[in-house]
Structure formats: structure tokens, C-alpha cells
Write a protein that holds these residues in place. Structure first.
Motif, PDB file in Angstrom:
ATOM      1  N   GLU A 204      75.821  15.712  18.486  1.00 57.33           N
ATOM      2  CA  GLU A 204      75.690  17.408  18.257  1.00 57.33           C
ATOM      3  C   GLU A 204      76.256  17.166  16.708  1.00 57.33           C
ATOM      4  O   GLU A 204      76.193  18.043  15.891  1.00 57.33           O
ATOM      5  N   THR A 205      77.464  16.413  16.590  1.00 56.83           N
ATOM      6  CA  THR A 205      78.216  16.422  15.467  1.00 56.83           C
ATOM      7  C   THR A 205      77.379  15.899  14.238  1.00 56.83           C
ATOM      8  O   THR A 205      77.552  16.322  13.392  1.00 56.83           O
ATOM      9  N   LEU A 206      76.717  14.809  14.499  1.00 57.03           N
ATOM     10  CA  LEU A 206      75.749  14.284  13.508  1.00 57.03           C
ATOM     11  C   LEU A 206      74.833  15.262  13.075  1.00 57.03           C
ATOM     12  O   LEU A 206      74.510  15.464  11.810  1.00 57.03           O
ATOM     13  N   ALA A 207      74.339  15.972  13.840  1.00 59.49           N
ATOM     14  CA  ALA A 207      73.139  17.018  13.474  1.00 59.49           C
ATOM     15  C   ALA A 207      73.876  18.167  12.664  1.00 59.49           C
ATOM     16  O   ALA A 207      73.518  18.507  11.769  1.00 59.49           O
ATOM     17  N   ARG A 213      70.113  19.701   9.678  1.00 53.73           N
ATOM     18  CA  ARG A 213      70.675  20.253  10.924  1.00 53.73           C
ATOM     19  C   ARG A 213      69.983  19.687  12.331  1.00 53.73           C
ATOM     20  O   ARG A 213      69.711  20.331  13.443  1.00 53.73           O
ATOM     21  N   ARG A 214      69.608  18.430  12.127  1.00 57.78           N
ATOM     22  CA  ARG A 214      69.142  17.698  13.424  1.00 57.78           C
ATOM     23  C   ARG A 214      69.273  16.100  12.978  1.00 57.78           C
ATOM     24  O   ARG A 214      69.313  15.720  12.104  1.00 57.78           O
ATOM     25  N   VAL A 215      69.261  15.443  14.259  1.00 55.00           N
ATOM     26  CA  VAL A 215      69.243  13.756  14.018  1.00 55.00           C
ATOM     27  C   VAL A 215      67.691  13.443  13.886  1.00 55.00           C
ATOM     28  O   VAL A 215      66.786  14.411  14.216  1.00 55.00           O
ATOM     29  N   GLY A 216      67.399  12.321  13.112  1.00 61.98           N
ATOM     30  CA  GLY A 216      66.158  11.819  13.273  1.00 61.98           C
ATOM     31  C   GLY A 216      65.649  11.024  14.464  1.00 61.98           C
ATOM     32  O   GLY A 216      66.335  10.996  15.398  1.00 61.98           O
ATOM     33  N   VAL A 217      64.299  11.138  14.355  1.00 63.23           N
ATOM     34  CA  VAL A 217      63.425  10.485  15.343  1.00 63.23           C
ATOM     35  C   VAL A 217      62.641   9.436  14.812  1.00 63.23           C
ATOM     36  O   VAL A 217      62.468   9.430  13.900  1.00 63.23           O
ATOM     37  N   PRO A 218      62.205   8.657  15.828  1.00 69.08           N
ATOM     38  CA  PRO A 218      61.237   7.470  14.991  1.00 69.08           C
ATOM     39  C   PRO A 218      60.482   7.808  14.136  1.00 69.08           C
ATOM     40  O   PRO A 218      59.915   7.218  13.112  1.00 69.08           O
ATOM     41  N   ASP A 219      59.553   8.797  14.630  1.00 67.59           N
ATOM     42  CA  ASP A 219      58.383   9.470  13.751  1.00 67.59           C
ATOM     43  C   ASP A 219      58.781   9.902  12.256  1.00 67.59           C
ATOM     44  O   ASP A 219      57.932   9.624  11.527  1.00 67.59           O
ATOM     45  N   ASP A 220      60.228  10.211  12.307  1.00 67.40           N
ATOM     46  CA  ASP A 220      60.305  10.425  10.871  1.00 67.40           C
ATOM     47  C   ASP A 220      60.586   9.480  10.016  1.00 67.40           C
ATOM     48  O   ASP A 220      60.350   9.346   8.714  1.00 67.40           O
ATOM     49  N   VAL A 221      60.933   8.219  10.711  1.00 67.96           N
ATOM     50  CA  VAL A 221      60.904   6.753   9.688  1.00 67.96           C
ATOM     51  C   VAL A 221      59.503   6.089   9.671  1.00 67.96           C
ATOM     52  O   VAL A 221      59.193   5.772   8.613  1.00 67.96           O
ATOM     53  N   GLY A 222      58.789   6.517  10.814  1.00 65.78           N
ATOM     54  CA  GLY A 222      57.461   5.646  10.840  1.00 65.78           C
ATOM     55  C   GLY A 222      56.544   6.231   9.746  1.00 65.78           C
ATOM     56  O   GLY A 222      55.722   5.774   9.149  1.00 65.78           O
ATOM     57  N   ARG A 223      56.687   7.682   9.387  1.00 61.57           N
ATOM     58  CA  ARG A 223      55.833   8.131   8.563  1.00 61.57           C
ATOM     59  C   ARG A 223      56.317   7.721   7.117  1.00 61.57           C
ATOM     60  O   ARG A 223      55.438   7.504   6.310  1.00 61.57           O
ATOM     61  N   VAL A 224      57.369   7.447   6.778  1.00 58.24           N
ATOM     62  CA  VAL A 224      57.947   7.027   5.537  1.00 58.24           C
ATOM     63  C   VAL A 224      57.411   5.659   5.236  1.00 58.24           C
ATOM     64  O   VAL A 224      56.827   5.432   4.088  1.00 58.24           O
ATOM     65  N   ILE A 225      57.596   4.822   6.344  1.00 54.05           N
ATOM     66  CA  ILE A 225      57.136   3.436   6.243  1.00 54.05           C
ATOM     67  C   ILE A 225      55.690   3.378   5.998  1.00 54.05           C
ATOM     68  O   ILE A 225      55.181   2.547   4.986  1.00 54.05           O
ATOM     69  N   ALA A 226      55.046   3.956   6.803  1.00 53.98           N
ATOM     70  CA  ALA A 226      53.383   4.178   6.690  1.00 53.98           C
ATOM     71  C   ALA A 226      53.176   4.534   5.054  1.00 53.98           C
ATOM     72  O   ALA A 226      52.150   4.080   4.713  1.00 53.98           O
ATOM     73  N   ALA A 227      53.632   5.573   4.611  1.00 52.74           N
ATOM     74  CA  ALA A 227      53.424   5.797   3.186  1.00 52.74           C
ATOM     75  C   ALA A 227      53.709   4.762   2.233  1.00 52.74           C
ATOM     76  O   ALA A 227      52.801   4.637   1.536  1.00 52.74           O
ATOM     77  N   ILE A 228      54.704   4.274   2.163  1.00 53.98           N
ATOM     78  CA  ILE A 228      55.042   3.307   1.477  1.00 53.98           C
ATOM     79  C   ILE A 228      54.343   1.995   1.425  1.00 53.98           C
ATOM     80  O   ILE A 228      54.138   1.231   0.580  1.00 53.98           O
ATOM     81  N   ALA A 229      54.056   1.609   2.677  1.00 55.99           N
ATOM     82  CA  ALA A 229      53.215   0.628   3.184  1.00 55.99           C
ATOM     83  C   ALA A 229      51.652   0.730   2.449  1.00 55.99           C
ATOM     84  O   ALA A 229      50.931  -0.312   2.628  1.00 55.99           O
ATOM     85  N   ASP A 230      51.128   1.921   2.412  1.00 56.13           N
ATOM     86  CA  ASP A 230      49.875   1.994   2.040  1.00 56.13           C
ATOM     87  C   ASP A 230      49.772   2.448   0.821  1.00 56.13           C
ATOM     88  O   ASP A 230      50.662   2.222  -0.106  1.00 56.13           O
ATOM     89  N   ASP A 231      48.453   2.748   0.266  1.00 53.54           N
ATOM     90  CA  ASP A 231      48.287   2.648  -1.186  1.00 53.54           C
ATOM     91  C   ASP A 231      49.149   3.729  -2.196  1.00 53.54           C
ATOM     92  O   ASP A 231      49.176   3.624  -3.145  1.00 53.54           O
ATOM     93  N   ALA A 232      49.630   4.658  -1.337  1.00 57.73           N
ATOM     94  CA  ALA A 232      50.408   5.780  -1.983  1.00 57.73           C
ATOM     95  C   ALA A 232      51.737   4.993  -2.554  1.00 57.73           C
ATOM     96  O   ALA A 232      52.500   5.680  -3.404  1.00 57.73           O
TER      97      ALA A 232
END
Length: 251
Positions: A204-207, A213-232
Motif C-alpha cells: 500500500e505504501t509503494l502504491a 497509484r498502484r504496484v506493477g503486475v507481471p503483464d506490465d513488464v511482459g508487454r514492454v519486453i515483448a514490444a522491445i523484442a519485436d520489430d517495434a
């Protein structure tokens, strides 16, 4: 490279690695889901990759070991015939110990394991990527590499800082071969492990401190990794991308 590119994701049986594999599946990737010990979890990830529109195979292996790391890349080539992206996400044990209580062997083991988990599989992948004339390397680091918010995380932060430097040197050396190397650097991400270990009031403090105003979840990171690993990500290299909900900017 078409719509059926091939990615190897280390440590992909759960958490950020699993989310990354599924995100790549949504982009039509064939994904080699590497895991250390949780075979059932890894096979579930492969099922999710296929349901998302991609294809995949689960492959065990400890990528800290050079022979097992090389075997992982060989399996990818045997299964799919090419290698377009490598995501180095395999986690090594984290020891949160203040420096005054930290033994040299524990510190050295953390730093060595972190770099070994990236070094050996990257070396094997680069042999393929240089021959192909293209490739994407993505390394999963931590915001603790650049922000010393957790003093007892000195071993983890030092190891991840070394990983960041490793990636930048690869970007410079292998850019002329058409290969990019980038770092995705998450802050606190609420995974099964972290949720079990972090008290609710800490979350709660971190959020509250995070601009979004929230902490991250794995999908937040996975989407960035996929984008940078792809042709984008074809013209992005040598970069450290924070995924912190803005916390790194608010400090």
C-alpha cells in the motif's frame, strides 16, 4: 522475419517470464519456454502461448551452466530453425542482507550467478544471431540497480547494475551485426513470490508513492519486453527502460 519469429525466454515458468511468453504468443511468436524446476507450470505457459495465437515448447535447463545454456539454444534451433529474440529473465536467489551482515561468499555468489545466467545463453544465442544478421537481446534487470531504496539489497542491486553494463556493451559491439541489446528494469512487481513476502502495508505504501497509484503486475513488464523484442524495437538499443509506474521519476 515474418509473423512466426522465434524467441527463447529463460525463467518463463511463472511471473514476468510467463507473461512475456504469452505476450510474444499474441504477436505470433514461437516461444521456447525455459524453466528450472517447475515443469507443470512451464507446460501451462506453453498452452497459454498457443491459446494466444503462437506456438511453443517447454525446455528445462539451468542457464547458469554453459552446457545447459548451449543446449537450450540448440533445442530452439532444432525445433524452429531460427532465433530472433532472447529474453534473459531467469531469476537467481535474492538475499536481502545489510552489508554489515553480508558474507563475501553470499555476495559473490549472487553477482556471479546473475551474470552467468545471462552470459552463457547470450554467448550461444549470438552465434546464431550473428550468422542470421539480426536478433534482439532483452535483459530483465531491476530498479534497484540504479536506486538504492532497499539498503539490504546491496547484493541484488550490484548484480543487476553489472547486468545493465553487460547489456550496454553488447549493444555497442553487436549493433553492426544487426543485433539490439536492451534492458527492461522493473520496480516492485506483485508476483506470487513477492505477494507472499511483502506485507500488505508495504504494498500500500509503494502504491501511494507511485504516480500511477498502484504496484506493477507481471503483464506490465511482459508487454514492454515483448514490444522491445519485436520489430517495434528495431532502432532501440543500449537502453534501460524503467517499468515502475513513474516511481523512478518521483524520487
Amino acid at each position: 522475419m515474418g509473423n512466426h519469429q522465434v524467441a527463447v525466454v529463460t525463467g518463463a515458468g511463472r511471473g514476468i517470464g510467463a507473461s512475456t511468453a504469452v505476450e510474444l504468443g499474441k504477436r505470433g511468436y514461437r516461444v521456447v519456454v525455459n524453466y528450472f524446476s517447475r515443469a507443470a507450470d512451464a507446460h501451462q505457459v506453453v498452452d497459454a502461448v498457443r491459446a494466444a495465437g503462437g506456438d511453443g515448447v517447454a525446455v528445462p535447463g539451468d542457464v547458469r551452466d554453459p552446457d545447459q545454456a548451449a543446449s537450450l539454444i540448440s533445442t530452439a534451433m532444432e525445433q524452429f530453425g531460427q532465433l530472433d529474440a532472447l529474453v534473459c529473465n531467469a531469476a537467481t536467489p535474492v538475499r536481502f542482507t545489510p552489508f554489515g551482515e553480508l558474507a563475501w561468499n553470499d555476495f559473490a555468489t549472487k553477482v556471479t550467478d546473475e551474470l552467468a545466467a545471462a552470459f552463457h545463453v547470450t554467448a550461444a544465442a549470438l552465434k546464431i544471431m550473428t550468422a542470421q544478421g539480426h536478433g534482439r537481446l532483452v535483459f530483465v534487470s531491476s530498479d534497484m540497480a540504479t536506486h538504492s531504496a532497499v539498503p539490504s539489497g546491496i547484493a541484488h542491486g550490484t548484480a543487476k547494475a553489472a547486468l545493465n553494463t553487460f547489456a550496454r556493451y553488447l549493444a555497442v559491439e553487436y549493433g553492426p551485426s544487426g543485433i539490439t541489446a536492451n534492458v527492461v528494469s522493473p520496480g516492485y512487481i506483485r508476483t506470487g513470490n513477492s505477494a507472499a513476502n511483502a506485507p500488505a502495508d508495504v504494498t500500500e505504501t509503494l502504491a501511494a508513492q507511485t504516480p500511477l497509484r498502484r504496484v506493477g503486475v507481471p503483464d506490465d513488464v511482459g508487454r514492454v519486453i515483448a514490444a522491445i523484442a519485436d520489430d517495434a524495437g528495431s532502432f532501440v538499443t543500449g537502453t534501460i527502460i524503467p517499468v515502475t509506474g513513474g516511481l523512478h521519476a518521483a524520487r
